[in-house]
Design a protein around this motif. Structure first.
Motif, PDB file in Angstrom:
ATOM      1  N   SER A  88       0.861  -1.177   0.000  1.00  0.00           N
ATOM      2  CA  SER A  88       0.000   0.000   0.000  1.00  0.00           C
ATOM      3  C   SER A  88       0.898   1.227   0.000  1.00  0.00           C
ATOM      4  CB  SER A  88      -0.896   0.007   1.244  1.00  0.00           C
ATOM      5  OG  SER A  88      -1.714  -1.142   1.275  1.00  0.00           O
ATOM      6  N   PHE A  89       0.501   2.263  -0.721  1.00  0.00           N
ATOM      7  CA  PHE A  89       1.345   3.453  -0.759  1.00  0.00           C
ATOM      8  C   PHE A  89       0.500   4.714  -0.788  1.00  0.00           C
ATOM      9  CE2 PHE A  89       0.433   2.924  -5.243  1.00  0.00           C
ATOM     10  CZ  PHE A  89       0.389   4.226  -5.741  1.00  0.00           C
ATOM     11  N   ALA A 117       5.130  13.532  -8.441  1.00  0.00           N
ATOM     12  CA  ALA A 117       4.528  12.222  -8.181  1.00  0.00           C
ATOM     13  C   ALA A 117       4.887  11.207  -9.257  1.00  0.00           C
ATOM     14  CB  ALA A 117       3.011  12.370  -8.076  1.00  0.00           C
ATOM     15  N   GLU A 118       4.995  11.645 -10.498  1.00  0.00           N
ATOM     16  CA  GLU A 118       5.309  10.722 -11.589  1.00  0.00           C
ATOM     17  C   GLU A 118       6.661  10.047 -11.371  1.00  0.00           C
ATOM     18  OE1 GLU A 118       5.790  10.728 -16.481  1.00  0.00           O
ATOM     19  OE2 GLU A 118       5.177  12.545 -15.417  1.00  0.00           O
ATOM     20  N   THR A 119       7.656  10.824 -10.951  1.00  0.00           N
ATOM     21  CA  THR A 119       8.982  10.261 -10.685  1.00  0.00           C
ATOM     22  C   THR A 119       8.933   9.285  -9.521  1.00  0.00           C
ATOM     23  OG1 THR A 119      10.041  12.279 -11.505  1.00  0.00           O
ATOM     24  CG2 THR A 119      11.374  10.826 -10.121  1.00  0.00           C
ATOM     25  N   LEU A 120       8.155   9.612  -8.500  1.00  0.00           N
ATOM     26  CA  LEU A 120       8.019   8.721  -7.350  1.00  0.00           C
ATOM     27  C   LEU A 120       7.410   7.381  -7.758  1.00  0.00           C
ATOM     28  CD1 LEU A 120       6.719  11.198  -4.624  1.00  0.00           C
ATOM     29  CD2 LEU A 120       8.931  10.032  -4.634  1.00  0.00           C
ATOM     30  N   LEU A 121       6.362   7.418  -8.553  1.00  0.00           N
ATOM     31  CA  LEU A 121       5.700   6.183  -8.974  1.00  0.00           C
ATOM     32  C   LEU A 121       6.615   5.342  -9.860  1.00  0.00           C
ATOM     33  CD1 LEU A 121       2.122   7.580  -9.684  1.00  0.00           C
ATOM     34  CD2 LEU A 121       2.823   6.084  -7.800  1.00  0.00           C
ATOM     35  N   ALA A 132       2.157  -6.013  -6.295  1.00  0.00           N
ATOM     36  CA  ALA A 132       0.906  -5.292  -6.537  1.00  0.00           C
ATOM     37  C   ALA A 132       0.927  -4.013  -5.710  1.00  0.00           C
ATOM     38  CB  ALA A 132      -0.282  -6.164  -6.145  1.00  0.00           C
ATOM     39  N   LEU A 133       0.836  -2.870  -6.370  1.00  0.00           N
ATOM     40  CA  LEU A 133       0.913  -1.571  -5.706  1.00  0.00           C
ATOM     41  C   LEU A 133      -0.483  -0.970  -5.602  1.00  0.00           C
ATOM     42  CD1 LEU A 133       4.066  -0.259  -7.602  1.00  0.00           C
ATOM     43  CD2 LEU A 133       3.980  -1.387  -5.365  1.00  0.00           C
ATOM     44  N   ILE A 134      -0.900  -0.687  -4.381  1.00  0.00           N
ATOM     45  CA  ILE A 134      -2.266  -0.239  -4.131  1.00  0.00           C
ATOM     46  C   ILE A 134      -2.227   1.126  -3.453  1.00  0.00           C
ATOM     47  CG2 ILE A 134      -4.436  -0.778  -2.965  1.00  0.00           C
ATOM     48  CD1 ILE A 134      -3.393  -3.736  -2.953  1.00  0.00           C
ATOM     49  N   ARG A 135      -2.808   2.122  -4.088  1.00  0.00           N
ATOM     50  CA  ARG A 135      -2.831   3.453  -3.481  1.00  0.00           C
ATOM     51  C   ARG A 135      -3.842   3.464  -2.337  1.00  0.00           C
ATOM     52  NH1 ARG A 135      -1.278   9.078  -6.193  1.00  0.00           N
ATOM     53  NH2 ARG A 135      -1.433  10.338  -4.295  1.00  0.00           N
ATOM     54  N   ALA A 136      -3.405   3.978  -1.186  1.00  0.00           N
ATOM     55  CA  ALA A 136      -4.251   3.951   0.013  1.00  0.00           C
ATOM     56  C   ALA A 136      -4.010   5.217   0.824  1.00  0.00           C
ATOM     57  CB  ALA A 136      -3.944   2.703   0.844  1.00  0.00           C
TER      58      ALA A 136
END
Length: 249
Positions: A88-89, A117-121, A132-136
């Motif tokens: 979760s991120f 944010a784009e660079t972070l992702l 699996a990356l889940i935005r939370a």
């Protein structure tokens, strides 16, 4: 054929490398002198010449010998199936730019910094390609606040649980970094000596570069032998700011 070439060619492990045998993964790794990298036996990269190959019992042994992990086969990571783990991120804003916090069931897996944010992702995806990356944002709101507070006040100890993923050697380095008091610095050579690997200063530098937990594992406290600042994954200016914040007022 020289002696080293003959010994390598006669070694059963060489046959496994030539066959790119996945069953041999985890049993040993091999390094290539001409590229400075080490690989798992099943690595799909172009085969090396036997005279340039050496075998190592583990990724840690290869790194202590001065080799870096292959970016293609990732021999320093455990083999995983696609999306076998979940993270979760959430992304927040601090005085040093934007910060991404990722958490597993065991604790914080990543604290990353960037200008957008784009660079972070992109960084998160590159570091954990089989996850699996889940935005939370709502779930992690309180934890992100604590992480930002740590960045703003890096002299405070990190009390959040950490889920560090790396080789045994990297774990030794990261633990040594956590033992460097705020307001102090050590050189890569000094850290190498502290973990009883005095010839592994370059491997220590690589372990610092692969650290995914900014500030919580304070790789910003490691400098060159002359005290000058060296590379920092999240930018020299951020490194200088963190060190300045740690100085007594």
């Amino acid at each position: 054929m020289n002696t080293h070439t003959r010994l390598t060619a006669d070694d059963p492990r060489w046959a496994q490398v030539m066959a790119r045998d996945p069953q041999a993964d985890g049993q040993f790794v091999y390094s290539v002198r001409t590229t400075g990298v080490y690989c798992r036996p099943s690595c799909p990269s172009r085969r090396a010449k036997p005279e340039n190959v050496a075998f190592h019992a583990s990724p840690e042994a290869a790194e202590q010998a001065g080799y870096r992990p292959c970016k293609r086969c990732r021999p320093n990571q455990q083999p995983t199936s696609r999306h076998s783990t979940r993270l979760s991120f959430s992304i927040g804003q601090c005085s040093l730019g934007m910060v991404l916090v990722a958490q597993s069931l065991e604790g914080l897996r990543a604290i990353l910094m960037a200008d957008d944010a784009e660079t972070l992702l992109e960084d998160l995806n590159n570091r954990f390609p089989d996850t699996a990356l889940i935005r939370a944002d709502h779930t992690l709101e309180q934890i992100v606040t604590q992480v930002i507070d740590l960045i703003e006040h890096p002299t405070a100890p990190c009390t959040l649980p950490l889920d560090m993923h790396g080789t045994a050697f990297q774990h030794r380095v990261w633990q040594a970094l956590q033992d460097i008091p705020a307001g102090q610095t050590q050189s890569y050579s000094e850290v190498a000596a502290r973990i009883n690997a005095p010839k592994a200063a370059r491997a220590v530098a690589r372990a610092c570069a692969t650290n995914a937990l900014a500030v919580a594992i304070p790789c910003h406290r490691v400098v060159r032998s002359d005290g000058s600042l060296s590379g920092y994954r999240w930018g020299i200016e951020r490194k200088q700011t963190l060190l300045t914040r740690e100085q007594p007022r």
